[in-house]
Motif scaffolding. Sequence first.
Motif, PDB file in Angstrom:
ATOM      1  N   MET A   1     -19.922-112.898   0.217  1.00 29.50           N
ATOM      2  CA  MET A   1     -19.313-113.607  -0.931  1.00 29.50           C
ATOM      3  C   MET A   1     -19.420-115.172  -1.052  1.00 29.50           C
ATOM      4  O   MET A   1     -19.382-115.687  -0.056  1.00 29.50           O
ATOM      5  CB  MET A   1     -17.806-113.325  -0.558  1.00 29.50           C
ATOM      6  CG  MET A   1     -16.871-114.252  -1.299  1.00 29.50           C
ATOM      7  SD  MET A   1     -16.457-113.497  -3.041  1.00 29.50           S
ATOM      8  CE  MET A   1     -15.546-114.928  -3.781  1.00 29.50           C
TER       9      MET A   1
ATOM     10  N   CYS B   1     -21.380-107.645  -7.603  1.00 22.63           N
ATOM     11  CA  CYS B   1     -20.829-106.969  -6.184  1.00 22.63           C
ATOM     12  C   CYS B   1     -19.501-106.197  -6.647  1.00 22.63           C
ATOM     13  O   CYS B   1     -19.140-105.020  -6.159  1.00 22.63           O
ATOM     14  CB  CYS B   1     -20.743-107.819  -5.158  1.00 22.63           C
ATOM     15  SG  CYS B   1     -22.124-108.829  -4.515  1.00 22.63           S
ATOM     16  N   HIS B   2     -18.499-106.906  -7.366  1.00 17.62           N
ATOM     17  CA  HIS B   2     -17.330-106.274  -7.618  1.00 17.62           C
ATOM     18  C   HIS B   2     -17.124-105.310  -8.585  1.00 17.62           C
ATOM     19  O   HIS B   2     -16.160-104.793  -8.700  1.00 17.62           O
ATOM     20  CB  HIS B   2     -16.230-107.436  -7.701  1.00 17.62           C
ATOM     21  CG  HIS B   2     -16.086-108.287  -6.667  1.00 17.62           C
ATOM     22  ND1 HIS B   2     -15.176-107.895  -5.352  1.00 17.62           N
ATOM     23  CD2 HIS B   2     -16.640-109.309  -6.173  1.00 17.62           C
ATOM     24  CE1 HIS B   2     -15.366-109.012  -4.536  1.00 17.62           C
ATOM     25  NE2 HIS B   2     -16.048-109.890  -5.128  1.00 17.62           N
TER      26      HIS B   2
ATOM     27  N   ARG C   1      -7.179-110.438   2.174  1.00 15.82           N
ATOM     28  CA  ARG C   1      -7.000-111.115   3.428  1.00 15.82           C
ATOM     29  C   ARG C   1      -6.260-112.197   3.250  1.00 15.82           C
ATOM     30  O   ARG C   1      -5.262-112.393   3.924  1.00 15.82           O
ATOM     31  CB  ARG C   1      -8.287-111.665   3.955  1.00 15.82           C
ATOM     32  CG  ARG C   1      -9.430-110.587   3.979  1.00 15.82           C
ATOM     33  CD  ARG C   1      -9.082-109.622   5.054  1.00 15.82           C
ATOM     34  NE  ARG C   1     -10.161-108.675   5.160  1.00 15.82           N
ATOM     35  CZ  ARG C   1     -10.398-107.325   4.524  1.00 15.82           C
ATOM     36  NH1 ARG C   1      -9.251-106.851   3.847  1.00 15.82           N
ATOM     37  NH2 ARG C   1     -11.189-106.663   4.656  1.00 15.82           N
ATOM     38  N   ALA C   2      -6.199-112.959   1.950  1.00 14.29           N
ATOM     39  CA  ALA C   2      -5.407-113.836   1.781  1.00 14.29           C
ATOM     40  C   ALA C   2      -4.347-113.261   0.578  1.00 14.29           C
ATOM     41  O   ALA C   2      -3.532-112.447   1.030  1.00 14.29           O
ATOM     42  CB  ALA C   2      -5.835-115.024   1.171  1.00 14.29           C
TER      43      ALA C   2
ATOM     44  N   ARG D   1     -14.422-106.469  -2.127  1.00 10.90           N
ATOM     45  CA  ARG D   1     -13.049-106.224  -2.051  1.00 10.90           C
ATOM     46  C   ARG D   1     -12.759-105.458  -3.546  1.00 10.90           C
ATOM     47  O   ARG D   1     -13.565-105.689  -4.572  1.00 10.90           O
ATOM     48  CB  ARG D   1     -12.400-107.550  -2.276  1.00 10.90           C
ATOM     49  CG  ARG D   1     -10.768-107.284  -1.880  1.00 10.90           C
ATOM     50  CD  ARG D   1     -10.499-106.914  -0.501  1.00 10.90           C
ATOM     51  NE  ARG D   1     -10.613-108.227   0.210  1.00 10.90           N
ATOM     52  CZ  ARG D   1     -11.513-108.341   1.097  1.00 10.90           C
ATOM     53  NH1 ARG D   1     -12.502-107.322   1.375  1.00 10.90           N
ATOM     54  NH2 ARG D   1     -11.537-109.337   2.035  1.00 10.90           N
TER      55      ARG D   1
ATOM     56  N   LYS E   1     -13.025-116.803   7.438  1.00 11.47           N
ATOM     57  CA  LYS E   1     -13.122-116.113   5.921  1.00 11.47           C
ATOM     58  C   LYS E   1     -12.155-116.931   5.086  1.00 11.47           C
ATOM     59  O   LYS E   1     -12.551-117.198   4.007  1.00 11.47           O
ATOM     60  CB  LYS E   1     -12.813-114.706   6.196  1.00 11.47           C
ATOM     61  CG  LYS E   1     -13.663-113.755   6.574  1.00 11.47           C
ATOM     62  CD  LYS E   1     -13.256-112.358   6.592  1.00 11.47           C
ATOM     63  CE  LYS E   1     -14.521-111.431   6.985  1.00 11.47           C
ATOM     64  NZ  LYS E   1     -14.223-110.101   6.745  1.00 11.47           N
TER      65      LYS E   1
ATOM     66  N   ARG F   1     -22.240-112.322 -12.634  1.00 13.77           N
ATOM     67  CA  ARG F   1     -21.680-113.055 -11.609  1.00 13.77           C
ATOM     68  C   ARG F   1     -20.936-112.408 -10.547  1.00 13.77           C
ATOM     69  O   ARG F   1     -21.445-112.493  -9.363  1.00 13.77           O
ATOM     70  CB  ARG F   1     -21.003-114.207 -12.307  1.00 13.77           C
ATOM     71  CG  ARG F   1     -20.535-115.486 -11.313  1.00 13.77           C
ATOM     72  CD  ARG F   1     -20.007-116.567 -11.854  1.00 13.77           C
ATOM     73  NE  ARG F   1     -20.752-117.376 -12.423  1.00 13.77           N
ATOM     74  CZ  ARG F   1     -20.998-117.636 -13.857  1.00 13.77           C
ATOM     75  NH1 ARG F   1     -20.471-116.766 -14.743  1.00 13.77           N
ATOM     76  NH2 ARG F   1     -21.822-118.415 -14.401  1.00 13.77           N
ATOM     77  N   CYS F   2     -20.012-111.981 -10.812  1.00 18.23           N
ATOM     78  CA  CYS F   2     -18.962-111.440  -9.982  1.00 18.23           C
ATOM     79  C   CYS F   2     -19.127-109.683  -9.970  1.00 18.23           C
ATOM     80  O   CYS F   2     -19.206-109.234  -9.063  1.00 18.23           O
ATOM     81  CB  CYS F   2     -17.480-111.616 -10.280  1.00 18.23           C
ATOM     82  SG  CYS F   2     -17.143-113.255 -10.724  1.00 18.23           S
TER      83      CYS F   2
HETATM   84  C1  HEC Z   1     -22.889-111.227  -3.431  1.00 14.33           C
HETATM   85  C2  HEC Z   1     -21.742-110.133  -3.686  1.00 14.33           C
HETATM   86  C3  HEC Z   1     -20.390-110.815  -3.880  1.00 14.33           C
HETATM   87  C4  HEC Z   1     -20.262-111.473  -5.338  1.00 14.33           C
HETATM   88  C5  HEC Z   1     -21.595-111.881  -6.333  1.00 14.33           C
HETATM   89  C6  HEC Z   1     -18.974-112.076  -5.168  1.00 14.33           C
HETATM   90  N1  HEC Z   1     -18.419-111.484  -4.458  1.00 14.33           N
HETATM   91 FE1  HEC Z   1     -16.393-111.404  -3.915  1.00 14.33          FE
HETATM   92  N2  HEC Z   1     -16.438-110.675  -2.325  1.00 14.33           N
HETATM   93  C7  HEC Z   1     -17.754-110.079  -1.836  1.00 14.33           C
HETATM   94  C8  HEC Z   1     -17.494-109.561  -0.404  1.00 14.33           C
HETATM   95  C9  HEC Z   1     -18.639-108.793   0.414  1.00 14.33           C
HETATM   96  C10 HEC Z   1     -16.266-109.642  -0.187  1.00 14.33           C
HETATM   97  C11 HEC Z   1     -15.237-109.303   0.966  1.00 14.33           C
HETATM   98  C12 HEC Z   1     -15.341-110.067   2.120  1.00 14.33           C
HETATM   99  C13 HEC Z   1     -14.614-109.721   3.557  1.00 14.33           C
HETATM  100  O1  HEC Z   1     -15.350-109.035   4.135  1.00 14.33           O
HETATM  101  O2  HEC Z   1     -13.645-110.156   3.615  1.00 14.33           O
HETATM  102  C14 HEC Z   1     -15.634-110.302  -1.547  1.00 14.33           C
HETATM  103  C15 HEC Z   1     -14.151-110.776  -1.448  1.00 14.33           C
HETATM  104  C16 HEC Z   1     -13.696-111.206  -2.607  1.00 14.33           C
HETATM  105  C17 HEC Z   1     -12.306-111.489  -2.634  1.00 14.33           C
HETATM  106  C18 HEC Z   1     -11.125-111.366  -1.883  1.00 14.33           C
HETATM  107  C19 HEC Z   1     -10.556-112.361  -1.100  1.00 14.33           C
HETATM  108  C20 HEC Z   1      -9.296-111.918  -0.048  1.00 14.33           C
HETATM  109  O3  HEC Z   1      -8.503-112.763   0.007  1.00 14.33           O
HETATM  110  O4  HEC Z   1      -9.502-111.037   0.557  1.00 14.33           O
HETATM  111  C21 HEC Z   1     -12.223-112.151  -3.887  1.00 14.33           C
HETATM  112  C22 HEC Z   1     -10.801-112.693  -4.527  1.00 14.33           C
HETATM  113  C23 HEC Z   1     -13.483-112.178  -4.558  1.00 14.33           C
HETATM  114  N3  HEC Z   1     -14.282-111.609  -3.749  1.00 14.33           N
HETATM  115  C24 HEC Z   1     -13.726-112.715  -5.974  1.00 14.33           C
HETATM  116  C25 HEC Z   1     -14.914-112.729  -6.144  1.00 14.33           C
HETATM  117  C26 HEC Z   1     -15.218-113.463  -7.710  1.00 14.33           C
HETATM  118  C27 HEC Z   1     -14.002-113.904  -8.567  1.00 14.33           C
HETATM  119  C28 HEC Z   1     -16.677-113.577  -7.817  1.00 14.33           C
HETATM  120  C29 HEC Z   1     -17.282-114.302  -9.103  1.00 14.33           C
HETATM  121  C30 HEC Z   1     -16.778-115.615  -9.142  1.00 14.33           C
HETATM  122  C31 HEC Z   1     -17.194-112.769  -6.474  1.00 14.33           C
HETATM  123  N4  HEC Z   1     -16.240-112.500  -5.890  1.00 14.33           N
HETATM  124  C32 HEC Z   1     -18.542-112.610  -6.429  1.00 14.33           C
HETATM  125  C33 HEC Z   1     -19.089-110.038  -2.293  1.00 14.33           C
HETATM  126  C34 HEC Z   1     -19.241-110.858  -3.357  1.00 14.33           C
END
Ligand code: HEC
Length: 543
Positions: free
Chosen positions: A250, A196-197, A229-230, A220, A103, A192-193
Amino acid sequence: MYSATKKVSAIESGGRDRAMFKRDTLLGEAAPVRGHHAPGLVMLIATLGASVPSIAQPDAVSRTVEIYAQRCSGCHGQEGDGLGPAAERLNPPPRDFTLGMYKIKSSGFDEYLPNDEDLLRMIRDGMPGTAMPAWGDVLSDQEMADLVRHIKTLAGYEADEKPSQQVEYGTQVLGSADSIRIGRELFLERDRCSECHGKDGKGDGLKSLKDDNGERTWPRNLTKPWTFRASNDPRDIYTRISAGIAGTQMPSFADPASDKVLSSEERWHVANYVSSLAKTDNVVRPDNTVVKAAKLVGRLPDSADDPAWEQAEPSTFFLVPQMLAKKRLFKPTNDTISVSALYNEQEIAFLLEWDDRTQSIPGDENAEKIADGQIFEDSVALQLPLDIPSGTEKPYFGMGDPTHAVNIWQWTSGTTDEPEQTSLINARGIKDIERRDAAGAGVQATGTYQDGTWRVVINRALATANPRQDIQFLEGRFIPLALAAWDGSNGETQSRHTMTSWYWLLLKSPAGSRPLIVALIVILAIIGAEFWWMRSASRRRRQ
Ligand code: HEC
Ligand code: HEC
């Protein structure tokens, strides 16, 4: 984007993914199936010894294998397949090292192999929000470095192998109000983000996500950096959105093939925005064990958005899975809850707030879409002793005991057919439960859900006509208080829930905290006297 399809197509395309290709030759298997049995460590160690002269000393290797067996195999499996005896109850599950996919990595989005420093960091610091412990205080730097080499070989990598592509950092944009604003726009642009978030980053997007093993995963909650996680340092966030999080949904936003790709500068803006989301209110302060209710002169709030709540001081506590009684909960989703309290001459009001990614309304189309299995109602409960103890004695934590009854006030979110509900239970232990009429006892509750957060207000009179059945609130006394919460989309119902341990509720008397100050002076005087006694005793001994 990392997905099972990409993995399969990588294999089919004849080894663009070298790790998988090599692992297949090493283990003689066609596809990375979870649950397979590798042909044992002997062969892996032989390979290791042959290809890595620098640690070919048999005792160094066997020492590493021994440490692995002792410290890691319980979760990650003797053969690194992620199927150790403890694995079954862990969510997320322990990494399957034979897949060679990680990851937290700073190598390019098209690489599975992380840098050694990435692996070393996760082993040293652990992975918050998961069962993966930090080993930095237990193992030496050399032992951890040897483990990094060892787990690489479990996937068929050379112990010394390095990824060829790296995340490109460009020129870091420092966090500023402007950068955060641009970052927010990019976060929301074409969902974009937020897809999911969620709009406010609380992980409440309307998506049902699974990892590559088919395990339910949750995006998250970006306002809770303690679950990263980080870390939520902009550089770490930049790295995650550039490299993606392999094995989960992600994706990488540096991948030009993504229709939502971001330039390096844009990724810095988004990273600054995400970093700015960290909660500063409603975070757990471990030294705070007392919910302080402030006294108001006028009316008490009966809804969550009443501005009167600004006069209350919220306390936030960790929620842990219920493990005392069957059925137990092993994979919680809710992790903290905040309590505020206000009172006046007649009444007391509580505001309970907790982040929950899903509004679990059985029968609701959106709720059904994201739930994993049957949906139950979301719910929250407040547990209070029937009689306020005079000392520090508390009732047994799980619903009281025969000599210490508890009142439990519970609110449930309702279904598409039924409105929200308030219920009242008197209990003297799990086996001695009496259901009562909440409205009759004057307990009223109402909840609202918005952008990933529930807010529930519960009101009751300070005193009731039934002191043998209901707690009678008193000013200036420490009253035990505990909370429980249910996430119905996570299969939580009845005894499957999260809860806090006992904390205290204190109705602060407005005439200053005089009784408290007196108590403090007495305690200081006692400490002073003891100190004096010890000093003079040691002087006597010296003489
Ligand atoms: C399709 C779904 C999806 C999209 C779109 C998405 N994410 Fe995520 N993101 C996730 C999931 C699922 C996790 C948890 C992953 C895991 O199980 O560790 C996550 C985890 C993260 C984390 C956690 C990192 C850590 O150290 O734990 C960050 C920060 C993050 N996303 C930022 C973003 C940002 C900013 C965007 C847009 C640019 C984005 N994500 C778009 C699904 C998504
Ligand atoms: C109590 C269970 C447990 C033990 C013991 C344990 N781990 Fe883990 N480990 C996990 C879990 C769970 C994860 C997955 C976390 C996630 O997916 O977010 C993990 C993930 C990892 C990762 C993946 C990092 C990444 O970026 O994906 C590495 C490397 C790792 N563990 C190494 C070790 C080593 C080495 C040891 C022994 C010194 C060890 N673990 C012991 C539970 C454990």
